[in-house]
Design an enzyme around this catalytic site. Structure first.
Site, PDB file in Angstrom:
ATOM      1  N   GLY A  56       2.316  -3.360 -11.256  1.00  0.00           N
ATOM      2  CA  GLY A  56       1.407  -3.301 -12.102  1.00  0.00           C
ATOM      3  C   GLY A  56       0.238  -2.833 -11.724  1.00  0.00           C
ATOM      4  N   SER A  57      -0.787  -2.535 -12.458  1.00  0.00           N
ATOM      5  CA  SER A  57      -1.977  -1.729 -11.902  1.00  0.00           C
ATOM      6  C   SER A  57      -3.098  -2.579 -11.703  1.00  0.00           C
ATOM      7  CB  SER A  57      -2.548  -0.782 -13.032  1.00  0.00           C
ATOM      8  OG  SER A  57      -3.421  -1.299 -14.019  1.00  0.00           O
ATOM      9  N   SER A  63      -3.063  -8.872  -8.754  1.00  0.00           N
ATOM     10  CA  SER A  63      -3.474  -9.583  -7.397  1.00  0.00           C
ATOM     11  C   SER A  63      -3.886 -11.149  -7.996  1.00  0.00           C
ATOM     12  CB  SER A  63      -4.705  -8.972  -6.766  1.00  0.00           C
ATOM     13  OG  SER A  63      -4.083  -7.903  -6.257  1.00  0.00           O
ATOM     14  N   ASP A 194      -4.870 -14.776 -22.930  1.00  0.00           N
ATOM     15  CA  ASP A 194      -6.170 -15.327 -23.578  1.00  0.00           C
ATOM     16  C   ASP A 194      -7.031 -14.454 -24.288  1.00  0.00           C
ATOM     17  OD1 ASP A 194      -6.304 -14.085 -21.010  1.00  0.00           O
ATOM     18  OD2 ASP A 194      -8.200 -14.843 -20.693  1.00  0.00           O
ATOM     19  N   SER A 567       9.661  32.841  14.553  1.00  0.00           N
ATOM     20  CA  SER A 567      10.190  31.456  14.361  1.00  0.00           C
ATOM     21  C   SER A 567       8.923  30.482  14.589  1.00  0.00           C
ATOM     22  CB  SER A 567      11.472  31.182  15.099  1.00  0.00           C
ATOM     23  OG  SER A 567      11.092  31.746  16.533  1.00  0.00           O
TER      24      SER A 567
END
Lengths: 658, 305
Positions: A56-57, A63, A194, A567
């Protein structure tokens, strides 16, 4: 769950269930303590482990959610809390008085300063039912590789969305990556309830939209839970604000969900990691069982050799086992002495994995340096490291929209479907059936960095069906008729270094000695075989690949092949080396300083490159990677071409080529 | 450990199998690995897992102890006894240059002492023997910056760790490829917690240093930390006299830098019980971590384990 809040212990509710609610150590009750702890430890023996991913962001409160889980499970020791109080004043985003739970989990100093999570962090907590390992991964698109890394070792994903925003592009991206890695269980945690007044219809419309989307991706099990990580609703305790929700809290769900049962039911597979040979009387094969079960007396097959025998003993330091199953690290002793080494797979004889060297795969690119088709990488799968190339990119996937896009190369965080060719066949199962048998990482040959990861979808053809046509007259016979040892003299160096001049002189000398040679010159080959190629990195790789293949055919013909190519990339020269047998590839570094080459400028190319007329010109707009251990280095800036050619011929004589 | 009848591994069995898998990968992928042996409880578990991983062979690598010369005497005795009992090859490395300069925690402070006698000494030892992989017993639950470190953690030829440029680590595929002079630090206990360690010690009956158990020991109290007077090199402040208190250690290091806790836990179950009820995390006893929030990350970048 309420009892969990009563004491501060390392183990959540379990300690309080078993021990007296009084939290102070009771030294005078030593016997009681010993009995209690013995009972407690006994109860802990049965606990299993759930590894889950959170994605998730930053704004979704990921966190904070993990911090809340740790906090609620009372894993937070007093001094960690004290340190947290300090840190919150300095970096916290929740105001000076409120604890910022997110600071518990954002580990690196750089992250605390920027306020974002940039890597995978692992967290641990435990309840009386389970131990949990959380892989906390960043949400932004530029951290796709970190999320894929975190997802690769987890059983389940907890996806966060903000209730105010619903299912966003990044939710779809995370779901796609989760499904790509084969995670079958997803929890959609609709957070910040909420802030939407705990509204049921908001939650339900998000849940419905998500279920439809997840169904399209083939995610089997979706559970949606309305939560507020900040306030602690429906994390470990049922929310009093949402009486309309009667499902489990997040923690209850995590404690009960069944995962990973299916690998034990699949056929037996074990990659041999290490051959255990303490003395002449014992020869065992150590590894971790990837899937299935194995019993003493079971018939097994060793791949890729396809030799069969039976299991004689299953050895561990804690005693021999009658049977062992997926996840266990064991040592097998077999009935017959067959030649087995690291990288081989021991499998159930009646249900064999495939053996192949060409696959259709999904690749996630993880390096700043682009993946180029046909460039050779090391492929680590099971316990093997094998050379391999992505020969074709079918398309990349836009991880936000799931659209297929055409691509000539892969950049950091690209997800693509393509073809993988390995230098030799390996045992495998498709990733969807057996992740450990179908996963691989790509390692850069020069930097040794892990640059990509991938999953095998299916084999393009079974190697067992492809037989080399065995001929009576082979390379050795052809070379013997010519009185020489076939080899490739690979001249590399900057444009104007003197490669063509020296190789031409060497070929003249060899011909004068009656040797059979062929010279492949960069410019000449580009007029014919490689007429369709330009000078982009992709085309340079393909240019060298074709020349390498042609050289190899000529070596099979018994010739001494002189290749004179700039090369510039080590990887491609390594690829050419790997195609040949040991000692057949002789790298000759024509080492002329750039200033000297530029002063010579035989074709006027440097002048044009400096004027900006030739983009990607080696040494000016594109790098030259000098060889690290060439068979011969010619200091070509100072010495005469004739002398240099003599050095090459002397080397050939020393090596017994001529 | 024996498996449950249901075909499912317990969390300790899963951790054990993972650690063994990691150790076998190291033995197979590297030319010259070494196991750091710090004598503490984590090292004891790591060593036990190594014995399991290669049984019936002995672990195919030596043990290395970087001796700061300030370890508890009981630790050194324990170290030598275990190596002898198990018949393992033990290398003890001391930074002789530091000894000549008289570097120690009392004269130079904890930061200089740790840097010279531990971090620099470790690098000396790794260079001297040319080890290309070194096992360490660190756990991700110990400290925030450790939580991000890989199991196979790449170090440059100068032993530096770059936390922002770590190799992605997926599935159980560990990339041990390195260039000349570079090395890998390997952390087979990454996913263990302190509780897992103690439970495992208990279930497998693994010997640990007696300092973990409470006993009357001579200590002085300095800045709220109980320091054990382990030998005569400890300078006492005016008016300071060691007193015998019933103490034990949650973590072991150099004795002047390791705080004791008052405790009556004299047996393993009591130690575990005490830990379950503890209100401070284990690294608090280590004086070196308290300097600054990101101090461990800084030290790790310099080459500390």
């Amino acid at each position: 769950m309420a009892s969990e809040r009563e004491d501060t212990t390392d183990t959540g509710s379990s300690a309080s269930d078993v021990m007296a609610p009084d939290t102070s150590p009771a030294p005078h009750q030593e016997n009681d303590s010993a009995a209690q702890i013995a009972a407690y430890l006994k109860s802990q023996e049965d606990k299993d482990l759930l590894r889950f991913l959170t994605c998730g962001s930053v704004d979704d409160g990921k966190s904070t959610l993990i911090g809340r889980l740790l906090y609620d499970c009372q894993l937070l020791f007093e001094d960690q809390l004290a340190a947290l109080n300090n840190d919150s004043g300095r970096y916290g985003t929740q105001g000076p008085d409120e604890l910022d739970l997110a600071l518990l989990v954002d580990g690196l100093a750089a992250e605390r300063e920027q306020g974002i999570t940039i890597d995978v962090a692992y967290r641990f907590f435990t309840t009386d039912k389970r131990k949990f390992v959380v892989a906390d991964t960043p949400g932004h698109e530029q951290y796709t590789r970190n999320m894929v890394t975190g997802a690769s070792t987890t059983d389940l994903a907890v996806l966060l969305v903000d209730a105010r925003k619903g299912v966003l592009t990044q939710t779809r991206r995370h779901s796609y990556l989760v499904s790509l890695l084969g995670i079958r269980q997803v929890v959609l945690a609709v957070n910040k309830m909420d802030l939407v007044d705990w509204d049921q219809s908001t939650f339900e419309s998000i849940a419905a939209e998500y279920r439809t989307f997840a169904g399209r991706l083939g995610i089997e099990h979706v559970t949606c839970i309305p939560v507020s990580a900040l306030k602690g609703d429906n994390i470990s305790q049922s929310s009093t604000h949402m009486p309309w929700y009667d499902g489990p809290t997040l923690l209850e769900y995590l404690e009960q969900v069944k995962v990973g049962q299916d690998v034990t039911d699949r056929p037996f597979r074990m990659a041999v990691q290490w051959v255990n040979r303490p003395n002449l009387d014992f020869r065992g094969f150590s590894g971790t069982i990837a899937s299935g079960t194995v019993k003493r007396g079971d018939e097994i097959v060793v791949l890729p050799s396809a030799k069969t025998t039976t299991v004689k003993r299953i050895v561990t330091m804690d005693g021999e086992l009658d049977r062992a199953f997926a996840g266990q690290a064991v040592t097998l002793v077999l009935d017959e002495e067959i030649d087995i080494s690291r990288g081989d797979v021991i499998a159930a004889a009646e249900h064999r994995p495939g053996v192949a060297d060409q696959f259709s795969v999904h690749v996630v690119w993880m390096s700043e340096q682009a993946l180029l088709p046909e460039r050779s990488y090391l492929v680590h799968t099971g316990s093997s490291f094998v050379g391999g190339r992505v020969t074709r990119i079918k398309h990349t996937v836009n991880v936000n929209t799931l659209e297929a896009l055409a691509a000539s190369h892969l950049e950091l965080n690209d997800v693509a479907i393509g073809d993988l060719h390995l230098d030799r066949p390996v045992p495998f199962d498709p990733y969807a059936e057996n992740p450990q048998m179908g996963s691989f990482i790509l390692v850069d040959r020069m930097t040794n960095a892990t640059v990509g990861a991938g999953m095998i979808d299916f084999a393009l053809r079974r190697s067992t069906n492809v037989h080399w046509h065995a001929t009576k007259v082979d390379k050795r016979v052809r070379a013997a008729a010519k009185g020489q040892a076939p080899c490739v003299l690979w001249f590399t160096g900057l444009s104007g270094a003197g490669k063509s001049v020296v190789s031409d002189l060497v070929e003249q000398r060899l011909n004068a000695m009656g040797k059979h040679t062929m010279l492949l010159d960069g410019d000449n080959v580009r007029h014919g075989l490689n007429r369709d190629l330009g000078f982009t990195d992709e085309d340079r790789v393909e240019n060298i690949r074709r020349v390498s293949e042609v050289s190899k055919l000529m070596v099979d013909a018994g010739l001494i092949v002189l290749v004179s190519f700039i090369s510039p990339f080590r990887s491609e020269r390594q690829m050419a080396r790997d195609m040949l047998d040991d000692g057949e590839f002789l790298e000759i570094f024509v080492d002329t300083p750039l200033e000297v080459c530029e002063a010579r400028d035989p074709k006027g190319l440097y002048k044009r490159a400096r004027a900006g007329e030739i983009p990607n010109f080696t040494g000016i707009g594109s790098p030259y990677e000098p060889p690290e251990n060439p068979e011969l280095r010619l200091e070509a800036g100072e010495r005469e071409a004739e002398q240099l050619a003599k050095d090459v011929v002397d080397m050939l004589a020393q090596r017994g080529v001529i | 450990m024996t498996a449950l009848t249901a075909e499912r591994l317990t969390h300790l069995e899963r951790l054990e199998a993972e650690s063994i898998h990691i150790m076998r990968e190291v033995a197979a992928q590297f030319r010259n690995p070494v196991m750091m042996y710090s004598i503490g409880k984590d090292s004891s578990v790591m060593l036990h897992l190594a014995l399991k991983a290669f049984y019936p062979s002995k672990p195919p690598f030596p043990l290395l102890h970087v001796d700061t010369t300030w370890k508890f005497r009981e630790m050194v005795e324990f170290r030598d006894r275990r190596a002898r009992e198990l018949g393992l090859d033990l290398i003890v490395h001391i930074n002789e240059e530091g000894v000549r300069q008289g570097v120690g925690p009392f004269t130079h402070g904890s930061a200089v002492h740790t840097d010279v006698m531990k971090t620099q000494s470790l690098k000396q030892a790794l260079d001297k023997y040319g080890f290309d992989a070194a096992f360490g017993g660190a756990r991700r639950d110990e400290e925030k910056s450790r939580a991000k470190e890989r199991v196979f953690s790449f170090r440059t030829a100068t032993h530096r760790w770059d936390p922002k440029n770590q190799r992605p680590e997926l599935w159980n595929l560990y990339n041990g490829r390195i260039g000349k002079g570079e090395s890998i630090r390997v952390f087979p206990l990454s996913n263990w917690t302190e509780l897992d360690i103690w439970q495992y010690i208990y279930l497998n009956d693994i010997p640990v240093v007696p300092l973990y158990f409470a006993k009357k020991r001579p200590v002085v109290e300095r800045d709220g930390t109980l320091i054990m007077v382990d030998d005569e090199r400890m300078p006492l402040e005016p008016g300071e006299t060691p007193e015998y208190r019933q103490v034990r250690f949650r973590t072991l290091g150099c004795y002047p830098l390791t705080g004791a806790i008052e405790s009556d836990a004299t047996t393993l179950p009591e130690v575990i019980l005490e830990m379950l009820l503890a209100k401070t995390s284990e690294r608090q006893g280590r004086v070196i971590d308290q300097d600054q929030a990101a101090s461990m990350e800084a030290k790790k970048q310099e080459g500390y384990f």
